[in-house]
Design an enzyme around this catalytic site. Sequence first.
Site, mmCIF file in Angstrom:
data_model
loop_
_atom_site.group_PDB
_atom_site.id
_atom_site.type_symbol
_atom_site.label_atom_id
_atom_site.label_comp_id
_atom_site.label_asym_id
_atom_site.label_seq_id
_atom_site.Cartn_x
_atom_site.Cartn_y
_atom_site.Cartn_z
ATOM 1 N N PHE A 131 -8.941 -1.467 8.210
ATOM 2 C CA PHE A 131 -10.240 -0.960 8.670
ATOM 3 C C PHE A 131 -11.025 -0.204 7.589
ATOM 4 C CE2 PHE A 131 -12.496 2.521 11.127
ATOM 5 C CZ PHE A 131 -13.572 1.731 11.492
ATOM 6 N N LEU B 5 6.011 -10.111 -2.916
ATOM 7 C CA LEU B 5 4.641 -10.355 -3.392
ATOM 8 C C LEU B 5 3.938 -11.385 -2.510
ATOM 9 C CD1 LEU B 5 5.126 -10.279 -7.291
ATOM 10 C CD2 LEU B 5 4.370 -8.432 -5.775
ATOM 11 N N PHE C 20 0.822 -1.228 0.000
ATOM 12 C CA PHE C 20 0.000 0.000 0.000
ATOM 13 C C PHE C 20 0.856 1.279 0.000
ATOM 14 C CE2 PHE C 20 -2.158 2.757 3.444
ATOM 15 C CZ PHE C 20 -2.738 3.612 2.518
ATOM 16 N N GLU D 108 5.491 -7.363 7.236
ATOM 17 C CA GLU D 108 4.157 -7.878 7.546
ATOM 18 C C GLU D 108 3.509 -6.779 8.367
ATOM 19 O OE1 GLU D 108 2.448 -10.567 6.750
ATOM 20 O OE2 GLU D 108 4.005 -11.492 5.540
ATOM 21 N N ASN E 142 -1.710 6.067 11.397
ATOM 22 C CA ASN E 142 -2.498 5.256 10.453
ATOM 23 C C ASN E 142 -2.696 5.955 9.112
ATOM 24 O OD1 ASN E 142 -3.161 4.073 13.111
ATOM 25 N ND2 ASN E 142 -4.578 2.834 11.885
ATOM 26 N N ASN E 143 -2.345 5.264 8.040
ATOM 27 C CA ASN E 143 -2.503 5.798 6.684
ATOM 28 C C ASN E 143 -3.835 5.362 6.074
ATOM 29 O OD1 ASN E 143 0.697 6.109 5.063
ATOM 30 N ND2 ASN E 143 0.346 6.083 7.257
ATOM 31 N N ASP F 272 3.754 4.341 14.617
ATOM 32 C CA ASP F 272 3.554 4.878 15.978
ATOM 33 C C ASP F 272 3.201 3.772 16.975
ATOM 34 O OD1 ASP F 272 0.976 4.323 15.062
ATOM 35 O OD2 ASP F 272 0.189 6.341 15.420
ATOM 36 N N GLU F 273 2.868 2.573 16.465
ATOM 37 C CA GLU F 273 2.457 1.498 17.384
ATOM 38 C C GLU F 273 3.589 1.026 18.280
ATOM 39 O OE1 GLU F 273 0.138 -1.644 15.873
ATOM 40 O OE2 GLU F 273 -0.884 -0.388 14.420
ATOM 41 N N ALA G 201 9.170 -2.781 3.346
ATOM 42 C CA ALA G 201 8.729 -4.183 3.382
ATOM 43 C C ALA G 201 8.463 -4.626 4.810
ATOM 44 C CB ALA G 201 9.783 -5.084 2.745
HETATM 45 P P1 NAD Z 1 1.417 -3.697 3.175
HETATM 46 O O1 NAD Z 1 1.139 -4.930 3.958
HETATM 47 O O2 NAD Z 1 0.332 -3.106 2.338
HETATM 48 O O3 NAD Z 1 2.661 -3.947 2.199
HETATM 49 C C1 NAD Z 1 3.805 -4.639 2.596
HETATM 50 C C2 NAD Z 1 4.607 -5.012 1.349
HETATM 51 O O4 NAD Z 1 5.813 -5.675 1.772
HETATM 52 C C3 NAD Z 1 3.871 -5.970 0.407
HETATM 53 O O5 NAD Z 1 4.040 -5.568 -0.940
HETATM 54 C C4 NAD Z 1 4.568 -7.305 0.657
HETATM 55 O O6 NAD Z 1 4.546 -8.172 -0.478
HETATM 56 C C5 NAD Z 1 5.975 -6.849 0.993
HETATM 57 N N1 NAD Z 1 6.711 -7.848 1.783
HETATM 58 C C6 NAD Z 1 6.280 -8.530 2.876
HETATM 59 N N2 NAD Z 1 7.228 -9.375 3.308
HETATM 60 C C7 NAD Z 1 8.308 -9.192 2.508
HETATM 61 C C8 NAD Z 1 9.599 -9.766 2.454
HETATM 62 N N3 NAD Z 1 9.982 -10.705 3.335
HETATM 63 N N4 NAD Z 1 10.464 -9.346 1.499
HETATM 64 C C9 NAD Z 1 10.078 -8.411 0.583
HETATM 65 N N5 NAD Z 1 8.859 -7.853 0.575
HETATM 66 C C10 NAD Z 1 7.977 -8.233 1.526
HETATM 67 O O7 NAD Z 1 1.970 -2.655 4.235
HETATM 68 P P2 NAD Z 1 1.842 -1.053 4.283
HETATM 69 O O8 NAD Z 1 0.604 -0.695 5.001
HETATM 70 O O9 NAD Z 1 2.110 -0.502 2.938
HETATM 71 O O10 NAD Z 1 3.070 -0.714 5.255
HETATM 72 C C11 NAD Z 1 4.353 -0.418 4.731
HETATM 73 C C12 NAD Z 1 5.284 -0.049 5.862
HETATM 74 O O11 NAD Z 1 4.764 1.077 6.546
HETATM 75 C C13 NAD Z 1 5.443 -1.147 6.913
HETATM 76 O O12 NAD Z 1 6.794 -1.154 7.332
HETATM 77 C C14 NAD Z 1 4.533 -0.696 8.047
HETATM 78 O O13 NAD Z 1 5.004 -1.171 9.287
HETATM 79 C C15 NAD Z 1 4.663 0.808 7.937
HETATM 80 N N6 NAD Z 1 3.539 1.600 8.435
HETATM 81 C C16 NAD Z 1 2.268 1.351 7.991
HETATM 82 C C17 NAD Z 1 1.219 2.162 8.422
HETATM 83 C C18 NAD Z 1 -0.192 1.962 7.923
HETATM 84 O O14 NAD Z 1 -1.098 2.650 8.371
HETATM 85 N N7 NAD Z 1 -0.436 1.066 6.984
HETATM 86 C C19 NAD Z 1 1.463 3.204 9.329
HETATM 87 C C20 NAD Z 1 2.782 3.421 9.773
HETATM 88 C C21 NAD Z 1 3.799 2.614 9.295
HETATM 89 O O1 TDX Z 2 -12.804 -4.711 10.641
HETATM 90 C C1 TDX Z 2 -12.215 -3.964 11.437
HETATM 91 N N1 TDX Z 2 -12.930 -3.313 12.397
HETATM 92 C C2 TDX Z 2 -12.351 -2.476 13.312
HETATM 93 O O2 TDX Z 2 -13.055 -1.907 14.154
HETATM 94 C C3 TDX Z 2 -10.781 -3.749 11.374
HETATM 95 C C4 TDX Z 2 -9.958 -4.454 10.331
HETATM 96 C C5 TDX Z 2 -10.210 -2.882 12.282
HETATM 97 N N2 TDX Z 2 -10.970 -2.267 13.234
HETATM 98 C C6 TDX Z 2 -10.319 -1.311 14.172
HETATM 99 C C7 TDX Z 2 -9.042 -1.780 14.812
HETATM 100 C C8 TDX Z 2 -8.253 -0.487 14.966
HETATM 101 O O3 TDX Z 2 -8.634 0.186 16.159
HETATM 102 O O4 TDX Z 2 -9.949 -0.191 13.358
HETATM 103 C C9 TDX Z 2 -8.694 0.361 13.778
HETATM 104 C C10 TDX Z 2 -7.707 0.322 12.626
HETATM 105 O O5 TDX Z 2 -7.412 -1.045 12.376
HETATM 106 P P1 TDX Z 2 -6.333 -1.487 11.276
HETATM 107 O O6 TDX Z 2 -6.712 -0.924 9.955
HETATM 108 O O7 TDX Z 2 -6.145 -2.954 11.396
HETATM 109 O O8 TDX Z 2 -5.023 -0.672 11.731
HETATM 110 P P2 TDX Z 2 -4.180 -0.653 13.096
HETATM 111 O O9 TDX Z 2 -4.292 -1.917 13.834
HETATM 112 O O10 TDX Z 2 -4.503 0.630 13.805
HETATM 113 O O11 TDX Z 2 -2.694 -0.581 12.459
HETATM 114 C C11 TDX Z 2 -2.454 0.278 11.315
HETATM 115 O O12 TDX Z 2 -1.793 1.448 11.681
HETATM 116 C C12 TDX Z 2 -0.461 1.341 12.095
HETATM 117 C C13 TDX Z 2 -1.625 -0.458 10.262
HETATM 118 O O13 TDX Z 2 -2.288 -1.658 9.898
HETATM 119 C C14 TDX Z 2 -0.239 -0.743 10.745
HETATM 120 O O14 TDX Z 2 0.545 -1.344 9.723
HETATM 121 C C15 TDX Z 2 0.385 0.551 11.132
HETATM 122 O O15 TDX Z 2 1.638 0.313 11.680
#
Ligand code: NAD
Ligand code: TDX
Length: 332
Positions: free
Chosen positions: A187, A35, A11, A80, A176-177, A121-122, A78
């Site tokens: 979510f 992937l 993402f 999980e 959270n993005n 931030d987690e 990259a």
């Molecule tokens: P995502 O799960 O959408 O994407 C993760 C990507 O990493 C995927 O393309 C996956 O195939 C790849 N990947 C997983 N394991 C791998 C491996 N072993 N080698 C190479 N590639 C691998 O995650 P995201 O939401 O885009 O998050 C990206 C980064 O941002 C992460 O480090 C996450 O901790 C951080 N982050 C996310 C959020 C959020 O709200 N989503 C907020 C703060 C920080």
């Molecule tokens: O179906 C749902 N219902 C619900 O109430 C889901 C999937 C989540 N939730 C709640 C849990 C959380 O309080 O919504 C909030 C957001 O949940 P997630 O989207 O799973 O995010 P969160 O656990 O806050 O973590 C996200 O932000 C920090 C990202 O997934 C992480 O990768 C990032 O580091």
Amino acid sequence: MRLLVTGGAGFIGANFVHLTVRDHPDVQVTVLDKLTYAGHKESLAPVGDHIEFVHGDVADFPLVDRLVAQADVVVHFAAESHNDNSLRGPEPFINTNIVGTFTLLEAVRSHGVRLHHISTDEVFGDLELDDPQRFSEVTAYNPSSPYSASKASADLLVRAWVRSFGVHATISNCSNNYGPYQHVEKFIPRQITNILTGVRPKLYGEGLNVRDWIHVDDHNRAVWTILDKGTAGETYLIGADGEESNRDVLALILELMGCGADDFDHVADRPGHDLRYAINSSKLRSELGWKPEFRDFRDGLAATIDWYRLNEAWWRPFKDATERAYDRGSQR
Ligand code: NAD
Ligand code: TDX
């Protein structure tokens, strides 16, 4: 500049690659991505002709060493990334988030390449709803879930490699993005795509938990600001003052999508569910001059809903499997 982006088919990484190709056309981008279920090459289709894509694991040292040797800068997305998955099966979180970051650190150390490590931030744990303090660069680490513990571990490895080996690295911890190309397990896209497929949205517990929402483009512009102006060894927190309770976010989605206010289900709460995240991003704003461009959450959310309406071909193939995984895991 030759830029290696790990996790660029996920993402935030895919949105980062789009932004980079658009705003920094002089940069040569290579994406390394395993992937997994969360990575989609289709997310890179709009920029496919402008980048090199390498399918591989960030924990594969010979591969990473070769790619890092050909780069000037690495941005490490990259991971999980989903808390609920880390409760169902933590092992990949240890391998990718901890061993993967260690692998990259050894490669950048050996080749003298700059690293920007993307974190969350987690790592700080959670706040009370009425706590006047928000997370800042000096907040102590106190992670709650296997996911956040693995990200905290990775951050600490980066800090140790900076101090002990003089690795040129920066870290950012973002809130959270939301935005396009986010996996439907998360979510906001889960609720939008539930409504689009006739499934009732699912709110964990009472929905009082607060998240600090930021548009993915604002996160990625902040990462570029750190690449351009950040100081080696420093950590920067990224946030856009976007605190909202889950209940309020869901109410807004229901309203924007023309549903009734009660058209959702309360489901079992997430074990260990963090109550509130909130970021103080004043260091990034005052020292590096960054500020968010998306100021109105309602507008950003409406645009995100439109994106999911228009891009069903992107998310439909993995929607049912995602909901089945939730069904298998618990009531959620
Ligand atoms: P995502 O799960 O959408 O994407 C993760 C990507 O990493 C995927 O393309 C996956 O195939 C790849 N990947 C997983 N394991 C791998 C491996 N072993 N080698 C190479 N590639 C691998 O995650 P995201 O939401 O885009 O998050 C990206 C980064 O941002 C992460 O480090 C996450 O901790 C951080 N982050 C996310 C959020 C959020 O709200 N989503 C907020 C703060 C920080
Ligand atoms: O179906 C749902 N219902 C619900 O109430 C889901 C999937 C989540 N939730 C709640 C849990 C959380 O309080 O919504 C909030 C957001 O949940 P997630 O989207 O799973 O995010 P969160 O656990 O806050 O973590 C996200 O932000 C920090 C990202 O997934 C992480 O990768 C990032 O580091």
